[in-house]
Design a protein around this motif. Sequence first.
Motif, PDB file in Angstrom:
ATOM      1  N   LYS A 155       0.845  -1.178   0.000  1.00 30.15           N
ATOM      2  CA  LYS A 155       0.000   0.000   0.000  1.00 30.15           C
ATOM      3  C   LYS A 155       0.885   1.234   0.000  1.00 30.15           C
ATOM      4  CE  LYS A 155      -3.832  -2.066   2.598  1.00 30.15           C
ATOM      5  NZ  LYS A 155      -4.678  -1.953   3.827  1.00 30.15           N
ATOM      6  N   GLY A 156       0.336   2.329  -0.507  1.00 29.45           N
ATOM      7  CA  GLY A 156       1.109   3.548  -0.536  1.00 29.45           C
ATOM      8  C   GLY A 156       0.232   4.770  -0.628  1.00 29.45           C
ATOM      9  N   ILE A 157       0.752   5.891  -0.111  1.00 24.10           N
ATOM     10  CA  ILE A 157       0.074   7.177  -0.231  1.00 24.10           C
ATOM     11  C   ILE A 157       0.983   8.099  -1.036  1.00 24.10           C
ATOM     12  CG2 ILE A 157      -0.636   9.259   1.003  1.00 24.10           C
ATOM     13  CD1 ILE A 157      -1.838   7.602   3.105  1.00 24.10           C
ATOM     14  N   ILE A 158       0.409   8.705  -2.074  1.00 22.55           N
ATOM     15  CA  ILE A 158       1.174   9.523  -3.003  1.00 22.55           C
ATOM     16  C   ILE A 158       0.502  10.888  -3.089  1.00 22.55           C
ATOM     17  CG2 ILE A 158       2.162   9.604  -5.313  1.00 22.55           C
ATOM     18  CD1 ILE A 158       1.409   6.591  -5.516  1.00 22.55           C
ATOM     19  N   HIS A 159       1.291  11.946  -3.058  1.00 24.77           N
ATOM     20  CA  HIS A 159       0.764  13.304  -3.130  1.00 24.77           C
ATOM     21  C   HIS A 159       1.172  13.949  -4.452  1.00 24.77           C
ATOM     22  CE1 HIS A 159       0.617  12.515   1.214  1.00 24.77           C
ATOM     23  NE2 HIS A 159      -0.369  13.408   1.264  1.00 24.77           N
ATOM     24  N   ASP A 160       0.204  14.651  -5.034  1.00 23.13           N
ATOM     25  CA  ASP A 160       0.450  15.431  -6.257  1.00 23.13           C
ATOM     26  C   ASP A 160       1.120  14.546  -7.324  1.00 23.13           C
ATOM     27  OD1 ASP A 160       0.478  17.485  -8.037  1.00 23.13           O
ATOM     28  OD2 ASP A 160       2.215  18.507  -7.155  1.00 23.13           O
ATOM     29  N   VAL A 161       0.355  13.549  -7.805  1.00 19.82           N
ATOM     30  CA  VAL A 161       0.913  12.556  -8.726  1.00 19.82           C
ATOM     31  C   VAL A 161       0.420  12.812 -10.148  1.00 19.82           C
ATOM     32  CG1 VAL A 161      -0.958  10.892  -8.388  1.00 19.82           C
ATOM     33  CG2 VAL A 161       1.265  10.087  -9.128  1.00 19.82           C
ATOM     34  N   SER A 172      -3.665  13.834  -9.909  1.00 17.26           N
ATOM     35  CA  SER A 172      -4.455  13.812  -8.671  1.00 17.26           C
ATOM     36  C   SER A 172      -3.644  14.423  -7.536  1.00 17.26           C
ATOM     37  CB  SER A 172      -4.854  12.375  -8.312  1.00 17.26           C
ATOM     38  OG  SER A 172      -3.705  11.564  -8.210  1.00 17.26           O
ATOM     39  N   ASN A 173      -4.378  14.940  -6.524  1.00 17.62           N
ATOM     40  CA  ASN A 173      -3.732  15.523  -5.354  1.00 17.62           C
ATOM     41  C   ASN A 173      -3.282  14.433  -4.388  1.00 17.62           C
ATOM     42  OD1 ASN A 173      -4.160  18.079  -6.358  1.00 17.62           O
ATOM     43  ND2 ASN A 173      -6.138  18.315  -5.320  1.00 17.62           N
ATOM     44  N   ILE A 174      -4.147  13.473  -4.134  1.00 15.67           N
ATOM     45  CA  ILE A 174      -3.828  12.384  -3.203  1.00 15.67           C
ATOM     46  C   ILE A 174      -4.219  11.061  -3.859  1.00 15.67           C
ATOM     47  CG2 ILE A 174      -4.227  11.390  -0.920  1.00 15.67           C
ATOM     48  CD1 ILE A 174      -4.958  14.134   0.086  1.00 15.67           C
ATOM     49  N   VAL A 175      -3.280  10.109  -3.798  1.00 18.53           N
ATOM     50  CA  VAL A 175      -3.524   8.787  -4.363  1.00 18.53           C
ATOM     51  C   VAL A 175      -3.175   7.745  -3.323  1.00 18.53           C
ATOM     52  CG1 VAL A 175      -2.716   7.098  -6.061  1.00 18.53           C
ATOM     53  CG2 VAL A 175      -3.206   9.415  -6.777  1.00 18.53           C
ATOM     54  N   LYS A 176      -4.046   6.767  -3.176  1.00 15.12           N
ATOM     55  CA  LYS A 176      -3.773   5.652  -2.288  1.00 15.12           C
ATOM     56  C   LYS A 176      -3.657   4.394  -3.127  1.00 15.12           C
ATOM     57  CE  LYS A 176      -5.378   3.304   1.882  1.00 15.12           C
ATOM     58  NZ  LYS A 176      -6.429   3.247   2.935  1.00 15.12           N
ATOM     59  N   ARG A 177      -2.471   3.783  -3.076  1.00  7.21           N
ATOM     60  CA  ARG A 177      -2.217   2.579  -3.867  1.00  7.21           C
ATOM     61  C   ARG A 177      -2.551   1.359  -3.023  1.00  7.21           C
ATOM     62  NH1 ARG A 177       0.730   2.069  -8.502  1.00  7.21           N
ATOM     63  NH2 ARG A 177       1.406  -0.053  -9.038  1.00  7.21           N
ATOM     64  N   MET A 178      -3.346   0.411  -3.596  1.00  6.37           N
ATOM     65  CA  MET A 178      -3.819  -0.750  -2.874  1.00  6.37           C
ATOM     66  C   MET A 178      -2.967  -1.972  -3.208  1.00  6.37           C
ATOM     67  SD  MET A 178      -6.066   0.905  -1.331  1.00  6.37           S
ATOM     68  CE  MET A 178      -6.832  -0.415  -0.391  1.00  6.37           C
ATOM     69  N   PRO A 179      -3.062  -3.035  -2.378  1.00  9.40           N
ATOM     70  CA  PRO A 179      -2.237  -4.235  -2.617  1.00  9.40           C
ATOM     71  C   PRO A 179      -2.468  -4.884  -3.977  1.00  9.40           C
ATOM     72  CG  PRO A 179      -3.156  -4.273  -0.404  1.00  9.40           C
ATOM     73  CD  PRO A 179      -3.810  -3.131  -1.105  1.00  9.40           C
ATOM     74  N   ASP A 180      -3.663  -4.771  -4.540  1.00  5.85           N
ATOM     75  CA  ASP A 180      -3.934  -5.377  -5.856  1.00  5.85           C
ATOM     76  C   ASP A 180      -3.515  -4.464  -6.998  1.00  5.85           C
ATOM     77  OD1 ASP A 180      -5.787  -3.397  -5.542  1.00  5.85           O
ATOM     78  OD2 ASP A 180      -7.545  -4.632  -6.021  1.00  5.85           O
ATOM     79  N   ASN A 184      -6.841   4.369  -5.633  1.00  3.65           N
ATOM     80  CA  ASN A 184      -7.932   5.246  -5.243  1.00  3.65           C
ATOM     81  C   ASN A 184      -7.446   6.686  -5.359  1.00  3.65           C
ATOM     82  OD1 ASN A 184      -9.515   3.028  -4.697  1.00  3.65           O
ATOM     83  ND2 ASN A 184      -9.034   3.018  -2.508  1.00  3.65           N
ATOM     84  N   VAL A 185      -8.212   7.507  -6.064  1.00  2.00           N
ATOM     85  CA  VAL A 185      -7.796   8.866  -6.383  1.00  2.00           C
ATOM     86  C   VAL A 185      -8.764   9.856  -5.749  1.00  2.00           C
ATOM     87  CG1 VAL A 185      -7.304  10.489  -8.241  1.00  2.00           C
ATOM     88  CG2 VAL A 185      -6.809   8.061  -8.553  1.00  2.00           C
ATOM     89  N   LYS A 186      -8.203  10.938  -5.215  1.00  2.00           N
ATOM     90  CA  LYS A 186      -9.019  12.019  -4.658  1.00  2.00           C
ATOM     91  C   LYS A 186      -8.596  13.331  -5.301  1.00  2.00           C
ATOM     92  CE  LYS A 186     -10.427  14.228  -0.319  1.00  2.00           C
ATOM     93  NZ  LYS A 186     -10.242  14.266   1.157  1.00  2.00           N
ATOM     94  N   LYS A 206     -13.612  11.871  -6.956  1.00  2.00           N
ATOM     95  CA  LYS A 206     -13.119  10.556  -6.584  1.00  2.00           C
ATOM     96  C   LYS A 206     -13.058   9.671  -7.827  1.00  2.00           C
ATOM     97  CE  LYS A 206     -14.937  10.558  -1.837  1.00  2.00           C
ATOM     98  NZ  LYS A 206     -15.807   9.827  -0.868  1.00  2.00           N
ATOM     99  N   ALA A 207     -12.089   8.744  -7.799  1.00  2.00           N
ATOM    100  CA  ALA A 207     -11.960   7.805  -8.922  1.00  2.00           C
ATOM    101  C   ALA A 207     -11.209   6.579  -8.454  1.00  2.00           C
ATOM    102  CB  ALA A 207     -11.228   8.455 -10.098  1.00  2.00           C
ATOM    103  N   ARG A 208     -11.390   5.506  -9.210  1.00  2.00           N
ATOM    104  CA  ARG A 208     -10.649   4.273  -8.944  1.00  2.00           C
ATOM    105  C   ARG A 208     -10.043   3.800 -10.269  1.00  2.00           C
ATOM    106  NH1 ARG A 208     -10.354   0.571  -4.855  1.00  2.00           N
ATOM    107  NH2 ARG A 208      -9.798  -1.592  -5.416  1.00  2.00           N
ATOM    108  N   VAL A 209      -8.750   3.527 -10.209  1.00  2.00           N
ATOM    109  CA  VAL A 209      -8.024   3.068 -11.396  1.00  2.00           C
ATOM    110  C   VAL A 209      -7.763   1.578 -11.262  1.00  2.00           C
ATOM    111  CG1 VAL A 209      -5.947   3.320 -12.787  1.00  2.00           C
ATOM    112  CG2 VAL A 209      -6.927   5.315 -11.646  1.00  2.00           C
TER     113      VAL A 209
END
Length: 881
Positions: A155-161, A172-180, A184-186, A206-209
């Motif tokens: 998992k990971g949190i990414i800013h301004d990606v 995106s401003n904030i991205v949360k990377r999931m194990p799969d 998740n984008v905000k 919000k979005a999901r890639v």
Amino acid sequence: MSRRSLFGKLLTSVLFICLLFFAAIQTEAIALPVCSDTLSYPAADTLVANDSIVSADSVKTPPPMNLEFDLIRRADDSIVQKLSEKKVFLYGNAEVIYGDIDLKAAFIRVDFNNNTVFARGVKDSTGKIVGKPVFKQGDETFETKNITYDFVTKKGIIHDVRTKQDQGFLHSNIVKRMPDNSINVKNGYFTTCDRQPPDYEFKFGKARVIPQKLIVTGPVYMEIEGVPVPLVLPFGIFPNNPKRQNGFILPTYGESANRGFYLEGGGFFWAVSDYFTLKITSDIFTGGSWKIAPVLTYRKRYKYSGALSFSVARNVINTKGDPDYSSTKDFRIRWTYNQDPKARPNSTFSANVNIITSNYVKYNTVNPDTYLSNEFQSSVAYQTSWAGKYFLTMSASHSQNTKTHAVQITLPELTFTVNRFYPFRKKNGSSNSPLSDLSISYSMAAKNTINTTDSMLFKPTTFSHDMDNGIIHKVPISLPLKVLKHFTLSTSINFTDRMYFRSLREYFVDTSATSGYVAVDTIPGFNNLFDFNLSTSLSTKIYGMLRFKKGFLRAVRHVMTPAVGFAYVPDFGNEKWGYTGHYYNPLGEKIIYSKYQGFIYGAPGTQKVGNINFSLANSLEIKVRSRKDTVTGLKKIPLIQNFTISGNYDFARDSVRMSNIYLSGRTTLWKGLTVQYSSVLDPYVVDSAGRSINKTEWQVNHRLFRVDNSSWNVSFNFNLSDKDFKKGKEKSKEQKAEEKKILKGTPESQANDILSHPENYVNWDVSWSLNLSYHFTYTNVKDFVNQVWTPRKTLVQTLGFSGQVNITPNWKFTFRSGWDFTNNQLSYTSVNLYRNLHCWEMRFSWIPIGPRKSWNFSINVKASILQDLKLTKKKDFRDSY
């Protein structure tokens, strides 16, 4: 001082320094030089209870864990290790590699307490952030402001990606990377524009890639140049798979004055497998017209590629009761198959089928080349060989003329050939025997053809009345000999065997005492026709050269190639051979006819031939001074490339033994300008019926020959562009990059369509070009009408011109036209204007005159994943305006 005491002091000093070093690394961090190593550190079995990633400084040290891969780390400046805190700090072009993950940044911190890595950029002397983190995993790469990633939970949190997704970019401003590997984008946006800021974007909260599949968003709206447009959707779905995907094709809509409201080009695309795709599109009009067009494409690397399409259309123009009302059902079959040469080196299969009805060309195609053509050909062929000596070809072909509606189909056609061989040569190829150059070859051909019209093609009577077939075998034997060093004597015997499955029988039917008609019956049955002929010829070359020591003209060279020969053919018209028949007309005259006249492979001659033939070929060229030639300083200029005189004298005939004299010549005056000439001279006069009699023109009219017909053909092609003034200059890196960018992201089928239709392809590499073509044909044929020679002159001229110019680096103008000398007006004319809008493009096409009079305006996104994001306005050629 003794050596022993000196050695003891040195050893004591070294041990003391080592103890100080060991104590220092236990209490303080030590800066190490540039290095590259692999570090694997045991970690705990569990991570922080919270499933989100938090700052490494605020996490209490958990029990140790085990990493799945070795952790490889590098840095250009330094690597600082705090072993007491189980942390590593990397400075200056730092890089961390873990499995398929590659992270680069100006600063990286690795925390083995919770198996996380943190990366960010640093400020330079001007305050600008440099060395921003670049995260790469597999084929996915993105740049961000900072990133925190857990190696264990993935998992990971990414800013301004800013990450590239297939043909688009996700910000995106904030991205949360999931194990799969989903994301998740905000607060972000999606675009296919690579500019910063982009020309347009789809904004969302919000979005999901889902990698390699799609991007799903919540409510989304569009901005162009930072200005929101009234286009808001409750959700958005953007394709995110580089592979071909199934999906619907949105139609275009509009109104046609003659056919009503319409939906065009709508359908479905199905990626059947990695090798096959199926696209089905259709058109529908409220006036009753419709079209359905399935297209199957296939491609297997190093094996084959091609496409198969079958289009059926109902074209209804106007409404019933109108004087211009028409309703036709039309179709087009298109099939291409190309085999890779590496697939089967000894055999090949190819297909290029193009069958089309005339009204389909008129109403259902927009390609100008298809519209301007009235002849279409098709071919399917399989070729194989054995030992490089034996060759087999099986094929089928088709040709049609949409103007005359004539159709010819050849199915099947078979040819088998054996390479020329020399029976009297030794295996090593050397022999002193005069017969060593005697050669023999063999060929066989068989085919079945149908000649009819497109309206009668599928009628039952076509296959019984319009079909023609046959088989032919040929065995040529030749022997060339060198005579007196300068002459070549060639002797050949040709054996021919024809096989037919029917014959003709003609007889005269009396309708009155003085009149009647000739009836023809077709007799089925196998017929074998054998004939042979003998020929010999003697030829040489005579060279003439005139040299000049001074002046611009340095030499004149004349080459003559005289040839004389003898040909003998027996009288196969004799009824003992069985190839001819006869009947008597009302005047009691015996009329002999060939039973196989007009058959597919012809028939043996009906008259004995024993003629002496002659010919004289000439070529003339000059040599002039040239500064461009640094070797000889001379340049060759052909004045006459070929001028030939030929004829024959037949001793086997009882009268009119001299044949016509044939003249032909050609030359190229300069590059692009070609002149051809031909004429026929008759040495005999004719009777009142226009038949040659045994009296020469010299005896009657005191002239050697009478000109029966003559023709002149002049062709001029002129091409000029900016490249002609840049010879020897290679393309710049920017030009090559632009060429690659033209079709970047374009699906293979669409790219092939662009390359096969130049009107859809914009080549910015050519700044300007001008193309001119002119063809002139003059024929003068003399007909004998009412006992008077009447000349029949024909003059045909065609002129075409086209060009293009880059008005600015982003504006291109192209045109195409010509002049119709018959109707004294412009021929097919088109004007096109193209505007490059970076990630958008604008096109305007206009055909101002003629039956295809129309205009079309469109503005659309270049990326194929958003190919339906476009605005189109047009006036169809089927409507008047």
